[in-house]
Design an enzyme around this catalytic site. Structure first.
Site, short mmCIF file in Angstrom:
data_model
loop_
_atom_site.label_atom_id
_atom_site.label_comp_id
_atom_site.label_asym_id
_atom_site.label_seq_id
_atom_site.Cartn_x
_atom_site.Cartn_y
_atom_site.Cartn_z
CE LYS A 85 15.18 19.03 -4.74
NZ LYS A 85 15.59 20.25 -3.97
N GLY A 97 22.82 14.71 1.70
CA GLY A 97 22.09 15.66 2.55
C GLY A 97 21.97 15.12 3.96
CB SER A 98 19.70 16.06 6.69
OG SER A 98 18.44 15.84 6.08
CB THR A 99 21.04 11.31 8.93
OG1 THR A 99 22.46 11.29 8.71
CG2 THR A 99 20.60 9.92 9.38
N GLY A 131 17.60 11.52 4.23
CA GLY A 131 18.13 10.29 3.61
C GLY A 131 17.26 9.08 3.94
CD GLU A 169 28.42 12.38 1.69
OE1 GLU A 169 28.29 12.42 2.94
OE2 GLU A 169 28.73 13.35 0.99
P1 NAI Z 1 18.19 18.46 3.53
O1 NAI Z 1 18.65 17.06 3.72
O2 NAI Z 1 16.75 18.77 3.78
O3 NAI Z 1 18.52 18.95 2.04
C1 NAI Z 1 19.28 18.24 1.10
C2 NAI Z 1 18.50 18.05 -0.19
O4 NAI Z 1 17.38 17.21 0.07
C3 NAI Z 1 17.94 19.32 -0.81
O5 NAI Z 1 18.03 19.23 -2.22
C4 NAI Z 1 16.48 19.27 -0.40
O6 NAI Z 1 15.65 19.96 -1.30
C5 NAI Z 1 16.20 17.80 -0.45
N1 NAI Z 1 15.06 17.35 0.35
C6 NAI Z 1 14.59 17.88 1.51
N2 NAI Z 1 13.52 17.18 1.94
C7 NAI Z 1 13.30 16.20 1.04
C8 NAI Z 1 12.34 15.15 0.94
N3 NAI Z 1 11.39 14.97 1.85
N4 NAI Z 1 12.42 14.30 -0.12
C9 NAI Z 1 13.39 14.45 -1.04
N5 NAI Z 1 14.31 15.43 -1.00
C10 NAI Z 1 14.28 16.30 0.03
O7 NAI Z 1 19.09 19.40 4.43
P2 NAI Z 1 18.72 20.86 5.02
O8 NAI Z 1 17.39 20.83 5.65
O9 NAI Z 1 18.94 21.86 3.99
O10 NAI Z 1 19.83 20.98 6.15
C11 NAI Z 1 19.57 20.45 7.44
C12 NAI Z 1 20.76 19.75 8.01
O11 NAI Z 1 21.11 18.66 7.16
C13 NAI Z 1 22.03 20.57 8.09
O12 NAI Z 1 22.06 21.35 9.23
C14 NAI Z 1 23.06 19.49 8.11
O13 NAI Z 1 23.18 18.98 9.41
C15 NAI Z 1 22.48 18.41 7.22
N6 NAI Z 1 23.05 18.45 5.87
C16 NAI Z 1 24.06 17.58 5.58
C17 NAI Z 1 24.68 17.64 4.35
C18 NAI Z 1 25.79 16.72 4.02
O14 NAI Z 1 26.56 17.00 3.11
N7 NAI Z 1 25.93 15.62 4.68
C19 NAI Z 1 24.31 18.62 3.33
C20 NAI Z 1 23.18 19.45 3.72
C21 NAI Z 1 22.61 19.36 4.95
#
Ligand code: NAI
Ligand code: MG
Length: 500
Positions: free
Chosen positions: A198, A251-253, A256, A273
Site C-alpha cells: 500500500k 512512516g510516522s511514529t 507506527g 521504521e
Molecule cells: P504517515 O505515517 O501518515 O504515512 C505513511 C504511510 O502510512 C502512508 O502509506 C499512509 O497512507 C499510511 N497510513 C496513514 N495512516 C494510517 C493508518 N491509520 N493505518 C495504516 N496506515 C496508515 O505520514 P504522513 O502523515 O504522510 O506524514 C506525517 C509525518 O510523518 C511527517 O511530517 C514526518 O514527520 C513523518 N514521516 C516519517 C517518515 C519516515 O520515513 N520516517 C515518512 C513519512 C512521514
C-alpha cells in the site's frame, strides 16, 4: 488534468501518466470495488494530473486473499530459491532500463528533482534489488548438537530451517516511494513471501509502475499486489487484516504505534521504521567548511523529507559561528525550482499539508524565541516551495527541537564538552541516526557508544549501505532493515528434532 509544460516528459513517462491507473490484485488490474478514486497532485504546481483507485477494506481483503492463494500456489511454493533470485535480478534490470521514466514519474508525484530521483531513488532501488536477490539462495538454518533427554544416546538429529513468514502487508511513505517499495517488496519476495503493498496516498504512482515491471520480470500472478488508497482506510484495513502474517511499515511514529497495536490483535509480526530527529555533532577539530557543507546536505537533501535528516546541528563553541555561516550560505546557494527542471537542486515539499506543517514548525520556533538566520518563508504562491531554513537560539524543550519537522529546517545550538553534547543528542524521544564530524579518533570513539541511535555516521551523513542493518532506537522503531536482518524479518524459524 495537466502537467508542467515548461519541462516536457519522456514519451514513456507521458504514456504512463496518461493511462488509467488501476490496482494489481492477483495478476489483474482493477478499479476500487467502490469505484472511488483519489487525486494525485504535482507538488510543483498543485495541479491534479492523475487519479488512482481509493481502495477500502473490501479491496484490501481481496488483495490479501490473492496473496494467500499465490503463497500456497505451486508456481510460487515450487519455485526454487534461484528462480526467485533470477526474477529479482530481472526486476532490477527492468528498473534500470526504465530509469528515466521512473524518475520522471517520481518527480511529478513527489516533487523531488528529477536528477536526484534518477541518481538516488531509481539507482538505489535497482542496486538494492540486486543485493537482495543474492539472499534468496543464501537463507540457511543450522544443525544443532542435541542434548535432549534421550532414551538412547546420540540418536537425535536436530536442525533449524527458515520458512517464509507468509503474506506480508507493506505500508510505505511518500519521501522515497520507489525505493521504499523495493526495500519492502525485495526481501519479502527473496524469502518466498507474497506481498500486498500500500503506497502512500501522496505518491502512489511508481509503485504501480513497479508492479508492471514485476509482472514483466516473470513473478507469478498474485505474488505482488499493489493497492492504492488512504492510510486511515486502506492502510488501517491492511494492518488489521487477520490474513496478513507480517506488516512492514515505514512512516510516522504516530501511525507506527496504531499499526503495531492493530497487528498485535492478530499476533501479526511487525517491523516499524519510524521518525527521527537526528543530531549532527561537529567537534572543534573539524574543518568548518567541510562540516558546514556536510551539515547542510544532511538536512536539505530531499527537501529535508528524510527519516534520518540531520535536523539538529550541535557545533562545539569555538567553530560555531564559522560552521553556521557556512550552513546559511550553503542554504542560500541552493537552486530551488520544479523537480522536472534539470537545474533544480531542491524541489517543492510533497503536499500542501506537508508545506503547512513545516511552516507551522518554523513559526513555533520563532514563537519560542528562535532566530531565523536564513529562509523561513514560502516561495511564491504556486506549488509547495519552502526556503531552506536555519534557526538558532532555541532551548531543548522547544517543539521544533523535539519533534520531527520533515522539511528543510535545521536548528543549530553550540556546546562546550562531550558530556553536554551527549545529553543534548539523546534528549528527544527519537533514536534513528546521528553523525559526528571530527578526525579526533579518541573523542569520536568515546561518543559512538553513548549516542542512542541505530546508525552513527562519522564525517558523512545519510549514507545508506544495503549490507548494513538500518533501524531505530527508542521511538524511531522496532527491528532492522537491510543486510542479513532482512531475512530474519521475512522468515519464521522452525526447529526440527528427530529421534532416529
Ligand atoms: P504517515 O505515517 O501518515 O504515512 C505513511 C504511510 O502510512 C502512508 O502509506 C499512509 O497512507 C499510511 N497510513 C496513514 N495512516 C494510517 C493508518 N491509520 N493505518 C495504516 N496506515 C496508515 O505520514 P504522513 O502523515 O504522510 O506524514 C506525517 C509525518 O510523518 C511527517 O511530517 C514526518 O514527520 C513523518 N514521516 C516519517 C517518515 C519516515 O520515513 N520516517 C515518512 C513519512 C512521514
Ligand atoms: Mg503527489
Amino acid at each position: 488534468m495537466s502537467i508542467d509544460h515548461e519541462f516536457p516528459l519522456s514519451e514513456a513517462a507521458a504514456r504512463f501518466i496518461a493511462a488509467p491507473k488501476k490496482n494489481l490484485i492477483g495478476g489483474h488490474w482493477c478499479e476500487a470495488q467502490s469505484g472511488l478514486t483519489l487525486d494525485v497532485r504535482n507538488p510543483a504546481t498543485g495541479e491534479v494530473f492523475a487519479r488512482v483507485p481509493a481502495a477500502d477494506a473490501a479491496d484490501i481483503d481481496q488483495a490479501v486473499r490473492a496473496a494467500r492463494s499465490a503463497f500456497e500456489s505451486q508456481g510460487w511454493r515450487g519455485a526454487r530459491p534461484i528462480d526467485r533470485e533470477r526474477w529479482l535480478l530481472k526486476l532490477a534490470e527492468l528498473v534500470e532500463a526504465n530509469a528515466q521514466e521512473l524518475a520522471e514519474i517520481e518527480t511529478l508525484d513527489n516533487g523531488k528533482p528529477v536528477t536526484l530521483a534518477r541518481r538516488v531513488d531509481v539507482t538505489q532501488a535497482a542496486d538494492f534489488l540486486r543485493y537482495i536477490a543474492g539472499w534468496a539462495t543464501k537463507i540457511e538454518g543450522s544443525t544443532v548438537e542435541a542434548s535432549a533427554p534421550a532414551f538412547r544416546k546420540n540418536e537425535f538429529f536436530a536442525y533449524t530451517r527458515r520458512e517464509p513468514v507468509g503474506v506480508v502487508g507493506a505500508i510505505i511513505p511518500w519521501n522515497f516511494p520507489l525505493l521504499m517499495a523495493a526495500w519492502k517488496v525485495g526481501p519479502a519476495l527473496a524469502a518466498g513471501c507474497t506481498v500486498v503493498l500500500k503506497p502512500a496516498e501522496d505518491t502512489p504512482l511508481t509503485a504501480l509502475r513497479f508492479a508492471e515491471l514485476a509482472l514483466e520480470a516473470g513473478f507469478p500472478a498474485g505474488v505482488l499486489n499493489v493497492v492504492t488508497g488512504f492510510g486511515h482506510i486502506a492502510g488501517a484495513a491492511l494492518a488489521a487484516h487477520p490474513g496478513v502474517n507480517k506488516i512492514s511499515f515505514t512512516g510516522s511514529t504516530q501511525v507506527g504505534k496504531l499499526i503495531g497495536k492493530a497487528a498485535m490483535d492478530n499476533m501479526t509480526r511487525v517491523s516499524l521504521e519510524l521518525g527521527g530527529k537526528s543530531p549532527v555533532i561537529v567537534l572543534d577539530d573539524a574543518d568548518p567548511k567541510a562540516a558546514a557543507a556536510g551539515a547542510a546536505n544532511a538536512v536539505f537533501f530531499n527537501m529535508g523529507q528524510v527519516c534520518v535528516a540531520g535536523s539538529r546541528l550541535y557545533v562545539q563553541r569555538g567553530i560555531f559561528d564559522a560552521v553556521l555561516e557556512g550552513v546559511s550560505a550553503g542554504a542560500q546557494k541552493l537552486r530551488i525550482g520544479p523537480g522536472l527542471d534539470p537545474n533544480s537542486q531542491l524541489g517543492p515539499l510533497v503536499s500542501e499539508k506537508q508545506m503547512n506543517r513545516v511552516r507551522g514548525y518554523i513559526q513555533s520556533g520563532i514563537d519560542d524565541g528562535g532566530r531565523v538566520l536564513t529562509g523561513g518563508e514560502r516561495i511564491g504562491e504556486r506549488g509547495y516551495f519552502v526556503k531552506p531554513t536555519v534557526l538558532t537560539g532555541l532551548g531543548e524543550q522547544a517543539r521544533i527541537v523535539q519533534e520531527e519537522v520533515f522539511g528543510p529546517v535545521v536548528v543549530a545550538t553550540p556546546f562546550d564538552d562531550l558530556d553536554e553534547v551527549v545529553k543534548l543528542a539523546n534528549s528527544t524521544p527519537y533514536g534513528l541516526a546521528a553523525s559526528i564530524w571530527s578526525n579526533d579518533l579518541k573523542r569520536v570513539q568515546r561518543l559512538i557508544p553513548r549516542i542512542e541511535a541505530g546508525t552513527v555516521w562519522v564525517n558523512c551523513h545519510g549514507v545508506m549501505d544495503n549490507a548494513l542493518p538500518f533501524g531505530g532506537y527508542k521511538q524511531s522503531g522496532i527491528g532492522r532493515e537491510m543486510g542479513s536482518s532482512l531475512i530474519d524479518h521475512y522468515t519464521e524459524t522452525k526447529s526440527v528434532l528427530m529421534m532416529l
